[in-house]
Design an enzyme around this catalytic site. Structure first.
Site, PDB file in Angstrom:
ATOM      1  N   GLU A  54     -36.903  83.684  50.895  1.00  0.00           N
ATOM      2  CA  GLU A  54     -38.029  83.842  49.875  1.00  0.00           C
ATOM      3  C   GLU A  54     -37.505  84.956  48.793  1.00  0.00           C
ATOM      4  OE1 GLU A  54     -39.612  81.297  48.782  1.00  0.00           O
ATOM      5  OE2 GLU A  54     -39.622  82.690  46.950  1.00  0.00           O
TER       6      GLU A  54
HETATM    7  C1  LIG Z   1     -35.263  80.174  58.382  1.00  0.00           C
HETATM    8  C2  LIG Z   1     -34.916  80.206  56.995  1.00  0.00           C
HETATM    9  C3  LIG Z   1     -35.790  79.408  56.117  1.00  0.00           C
HETATM   10  C4  LIG Z   1     -35.291  79.233  54.847  1.00  0.00           C
HETATM   11  N1  LIG Z   1     -36.328  78.439  54.009  1.00  0.00           N
HETATM   12  C5  LIG Z   1     -35.655  78.232  52.871  1.00  0.00           C
HETATM   13  C6  LIG Z   1     -36.236  77.179  51.982  1.00  0.00           C
HETATM   14  O1  LIG Z   1     -37.451  76.371  52.243  1.00  0.00           O
HETATM   15  N2  LIG Z   1     -35.972  76.752  50.843  1.00  0.00           N
HETATM   16  C7  LIG Z   1     -34.715  77.323  50.094  1.00  0.00           C
HETATM   17  O2  LIG Z   1     -34.468  77.027  49.207  1.00  0.00           O
HETATM   18  N3  LIG Z   1     -34.103  78.397  50.946  1.00  0.00           N
HETATM   19  C8  LIG Z   1     -34.545  78.641  52.198  1.00  0.00           C
HETATM   20  N4  LIG Z   1     -34.078  79.868  52.922  1.00  0.00           N
HETATM   21  C9  LIG Z   1     -32.840  80.336  52.461  1.00  0.00           C
HETATM   22  C10 LIG Z   1     -33.027  81.593  52.089  1.00  0.00           C
HETATM   23  O3  LIG Z   1     -34.086  82.006  50.861  1.00  0.00           O
HETATM   24  C11 LIG Z   1     -31.779  82.539  51.831  1.00  0.00           C
HETATM   25  O4  LIG Z   1     -31.166  82.672  53.062  1.00  0.00           O
HETATM   26  C12 LIG Z   1     -31.880  84.052  51.102  1.00  0.00           C
HETATM   27  O5  LIG Z   1     -32.501  83.712  49.862  1.00  0.00           O
HETATM   28  C13 LIG Z   1     -30.621  84.636  51.212  1.00  0.00           C
HETATM   29  O6  LIG Z   1     -29.642  84.053  50.660  1.00  0.00           O
HETATM   30  P1  LIG Z   1     -28.160  83.781  51.778  1.00  0.00           P
HETATM   31  O7  LIG Z   1     -28.806  83.756  52.987  1.00  0.00           O
HETATM   32  O8  LIG Z   1     -27.202  83.073  51.135  1.00  0.00           O
HETATM   33  O9  LIG Z   1     -27.760  85.616  51.636  1.00  0.00           O
HETATM   34  P2  LIG Z   1     -26.886  85.893  50.386  1.00  0.00           P
HETATM   35  O10 LIG Z   1     -27.266  85.756  49.035  1.00  0.00           O
HETATM   36  O11 LIG Z   1     -25.445  85.769  50.910  1.00  0.00           O
HETATM   37  O12 LIG Z   1     -26.901  87.709  50.754  1.00  0.00           O
HETATM   38  C14 LIG Z   1     -26.590  88.264  51.689  1.00  0.00           C
HETATM   39  C15 LIG Z   1     -26.912  89.775  51.635  1.00  0.00           C
HETATM   40  O13 LIG Z   1     -26.404  90.293  50.191  1.00  0.00           O
HETATM   41  C16 LIG Z   1     -27.535  90.787  49.476  1.00  0.00           C
HETATM   42  N5  LIG Z   1     -27.385  90.317  48.297  1.00  0.00           N
HETATM   43  C17 LIG Z   1     -26.889  89.147  47.586  1.00  0.00           C
HETATM   44  N6  LIG Z   1     -26.804  89.451  46.316  1.00  0.00           N
HETATM   45  C18 LIG Z   1     -27.016  90.489  45.948  1.00  0.00           C
HETATM   46  C19 LIG Z   1     -27.436  90.945  44.555  1.00  0.00           C
HETATM   47  N7  LIG Z   1     -27.059  90.658  43.385  1.00  0.00           N
HETATM   48  N8  LIG Z   1     -27.622  92.516  44.811  1.00  0.00           N
HETATM   49  C20 LIG Z   1     -27.797  93.273  45.912  1.00  0.00           C
HETATM   50  N9  LIG Z   1     -27.675  92.524  47.221  1.00  0.00           N
HETATM   51  C21 LIG Z   1     -27.341  91.300  47.029  1.00  0.00           C
HETATM   52  C22 LIG Z   1     -28.803  90.170  50.086  1.00  0.00           C
HETATM   53  O14 LIG Z   1     -29.795  90.890  50.046  1.00  0.00           O
HETATM   54  C23 LIG Z   1     -28.555  90.035  51.739  1.00  0.00           C
HETATM   55  O15 LIG Z   1     -28.708  91.204  52.384  1.00  0.00           O
HETATM   56  C24 LIG Z   1     -34.306  79.673  54.389  1.00  0.00           C
HETATM   57  C25 LIG Z   1     -33.548  80.613  55.020  1.00  0.00           C
HETATM   58  C26 LIG Z   1     -33.853  80.681  56.663  1.00  0.00           C
HETATM   59  C27 LIG Z   1     -32.891  81.362  57.546  1.00  0.00           C
END
Ligand SMILES: Cc1cc2nc3c(=O)[nH]c(=O)nc-3n(C[C@H](O)[C@H](O)[C@H](O)COP(=O)(O)OP(=O)(O)OC[C@H]3O[C@@H](n4cnc5c(N)ncnc54)[C@H](O)[C@@H]3O)c2cc1C
Length: 619
Positions: A455
């Site tokens: 989220e």
């Molecule tokens: C159990 C689970 C349930 C989920 N449920 C849903 C759902 O119902 N619907 C849905 O759409 N998604 C869902 N998600 C996805 C979740 O919202 C994402 O995992 C989350 O938004 C982070 O994206 P990412 O995993 O690709 O990490 P990334 O975006 O790759 O981020 C990796 C790291 O880099 C940091 N980072 C990335 N961009 C920046 C920036 N611009 N500035 C500073 N730091 C940054 C992040 O804070 C993080 O620490 C779920 C994930 C999990 C694991």
């Protein structure tokens, strides 16, 4: 054989927060909510507690162990949850805050959030299913056509169908704008949807007969980035105009994720339109105005704001039950001797008598109460806005909602970071026993770990705070905060015996103001990196200062009530606990926030100045 319930909630504490601190009684006298009495609200709270501890709670451990499975292309939720899902809707918990016009009880969000806390604390994995369904229904209620409301929102609200929010793709996580899911007009107002989404909570399961996905996708020719995304209703099975189910809509669950925690919640990878047969409708239907740039994200934001508060409540819920379980354990576990009173007649004393365990318990207590105050304070603003709208004062209502926006990143991020911290501390109170699966705290810690991630990661929340909320309207939100908190600190002169705490609160406000001033300077002198690198810390400072005021306010109310309570009574004990929470927080935690603010203002850019290669030579 029913499993054991581990969920614990302190109803006295919930009633205090609702009625004595955040004025639920007064709210229930306003024209918007006067159909519900204070006694009704107290009864609902008790019934919710009963439901949480006797129906949901006993499934927490077993549904974690059973997990979700994918069989013949269909995901199955843990079997333990079927009865819970049915009873949740049969008992009308879905309708508590729904408007009376839509068949609901029209309860204030403040009461609703206390119930949501209990549902989520009893089994965080279960809470995801109805939570997302209600969120999807709320978006359709707010932006859907009358037909979409009739067809989808009602069935999502009554649990016939489940709902999801579908943003994430393998290459588009925090950066939602990188989404490549496509929507092509079919010429009849509907769209062909294609794309691969991952990590979708409740993305596929068998608790409901259909699943309604709210999917972000880009209409052909729309701009790149988030501006070009639109929001579509994409059912798993097609829906006939009379609401009966038609054929499969070419939405395939390709995988269920194996996770650290919330194992009862199905996290699905979904493929949309692999066979070219997936049909979606724009939320709100076509005409052109609905495909204006930015429309999709604007609509999704309603769900995301609700979901951010929802995740904050998950954090609060798990932290609270982790604390109460640790407290119960500390009262019965016998180890060691008291430094002056010795071992006592049982050969060892309850560990709650040891100073270090007391420290952990009080730290958990004040953090949980502080997070509850933070969440309830924000949610009370939703109700205040509803009251103002009922009084035909839309401008004032809008101003309150805008102000609430300042606190959403705190609710989401601070409460969830605290949930991990408190669950970990609860495990520490259990010692080695807490690390075992014999006790619930290891699951609390595993379950809580996702809250700071999904989220919008907590890092992204902090960026939203410093990059958007601080500067909003020329800084008027943080300006209002400064005035309100400053007036509170000044008013503390009327409370004898709180001089030291008043001084620390004033100091923290001065330090916070200094950071806001420094941030402006950093932004305007080409040093924005110094803001970005400290955003998470700034969020922590703002949250702690916010919480300090609410804990102090609770303590003053408790002191006033204490003067009338029977000495030694349970009420007297309870109020003494409120006073202790505020004292401990202001003496042990708030000073750290002052120091942190000073560190931020000093502006250290080392993480950005060092070359990326200097982190390690090993790769
Ligand atoms: C159990 C689970 C349930 C989920 N449920 C849903 C759902 O119902 N619907 C849905 O759409 N998604 C869902 N998600 C996805 C979740 O919202 C994402 O995992 C989350 O938004 C982070 O994206 P990412 O995993 O690709 O990490 P990334 O975006 O790759 O981020 C990796 C790291 O880099 C940091 N980072 C990335 N961009 C920046 C920036 N611009 N500035 C500073 N730091 C940054 C992040 O804070 C993080 O620490 C779920 C994930 C999990 C694991």
């Amino acid at each position: 054989m029913p499993e054991m319930n581990h969920y614990k909630a302190d109803l006295r504490e919930l009633e205090f927060a609702l009625f004595e601190q955040f004025g639920l009684g007064d709210l229930l006298k306003t024209s918007a909510f006067k159909h519900m009495g204070a006694d009704d609200a107290r009864l609902i709270l008790k019934e919710a507690y009963h439901f949480a501890t006797s129906v949901i709670g006993p499934t927490m451990v077993s549904s974690d162990r059973t997990g979700c499975t994918l069989e013949n292309g269909t995901a199955k939720a843990p079997k333990e949850l079927r009865e819970v899902w049915k009873k949740f809707y049969a008992d009308g918990w879905n309708l508590l805050t729904a408007s009376q016009a839509n068949g609901g009880q029209g309860a204030p969000s403040l009461l609703g959030i206390a119930v949501t806390e209990m549902v989520n604390g009893a089994n965080p994995g279960f809470g995801m299913y109805p939570g997302l369904s209600m969120g999807a229904a709320a978006v359709i209620r707010a932006f859907g056509t009358p037909e979409q409301k009739e067809l989808y929102a009602t069935r999502l609200e009554n649990g016939d169908w489940g709902g999801t929010m579908v943003l994430t793709e393998p290459q588009a996580g925090s950066d939602v704008g990188l989404s490549t899911s496509k929507a092509v007009s079919r010429g009849d107002g509907s769209f062909s949807i294609t794309g691969n989404k991952i990590f979708i909570s409740s993305g596929d399961h068998d608790l409901a007969e259909n699943i309604v996905h709210l999917v972000l996708a880009r209409i052909e020719g729309a701009p790149k980035g988030t501006r070009g995304l639109s929001l579509f209703i994409v059912p798993k099975r097609r829906v006939n105009p009379d609401g009966s189910l038609g054929e499969s809509n070419d939405v395939v669950c390709t995988k269920l994720e194996h996770k650290l925690g919330i194992n009862a919640s199905a996290t699905a990878a979904l493929s949309f339109g692999e066979s070219g047969k997936c049909i979606g409708q724009l939320v709100g239907g076509e005409p052109a105005k609905n495909s204006e740039p930015g429309e999709g994200m604007r609509k999704m934001f309603l769900m995301m704001n609700g979901a951010r508060i929802g995740v904050g409540v998950q954090g609060l819920a798990v932290a609270s039950t982790a604390y109460l379980n640790a407290l119960a354990y500390a009262r019965t576990r016998l180890q060691g001797a008291h430094p002056t009173k010795g071992r006592g007649d049982k050969g060892a004393i309850p560990i709650i008598e040891h100073a270090d365990v007391r420290r952990m318990l009080l730290e958990m207590k004040c953090l949980v109460e502080g997070c509850r105050a933070l969440v309830y304070f924000a949610v009370r603003m939703l109700d205040d806005a509803a009251v103002l709208r009922a009084e035909k004062k839309p401008q004032e209502a809008g101003e309150i909602e805008e102000y609430m926006g300042l606190f959403i990143p705190l609710v989401k991020a601070f409460t969830t970071d605290t949930a991990v911290q408190v669950s970990s501390m609860a495990m520490q109170v259990y010692g080695g026993h807490g690390y075992l699966k014999d006790h619930p705290v290891e699951q609390y810690l595993r379950d809580a770990r996702i809250f700071p991630i999904y989220e919008g990661t907590n890092g992204i929340q902090a960026l939203d705070l410093v990059g958007r909320k601080l500067g909003q309207g020329g800084g008027k939100l943080i300006g209002r905060f400064g005035r309100e908190w400053g007036a509170f600190a000044k008013g503390m002169q009327a409370h004898n015996g709180w001089e030291a705490e008043a001084a620390t609160l004033s100091k923290s406000l001065t330090a916070l103001n200094a950071v806001v001033g420094k941030y402006l300077e950093f932004f305007t002198t080409g040093k924005a990196d110094l803001v970005l690198v400290s955003a998470t810390r700034f969020l922590e400072v703002l949250a702690k200062v916010t919480i300090a005021r609410h804990l102090l306010d609770a303590a003053f109310k408790a002191e006033a009530a204490l003067a009338k309570a029977q000495p030694e009574s349970q009420d007297a004990q309870f109020y003494l606990g409120k006073v202790a929470s505020a004292r401990y927080f202001c003496r042990n935690i708030l000073p750290g926030a002052v120091t942190l603010a000073e560190v931020i203002a000093a502006g250290d850019g080392t993480p950005m100045e060092m070359p990326a290669g200097a982190f390690s030579l090993a790769f």
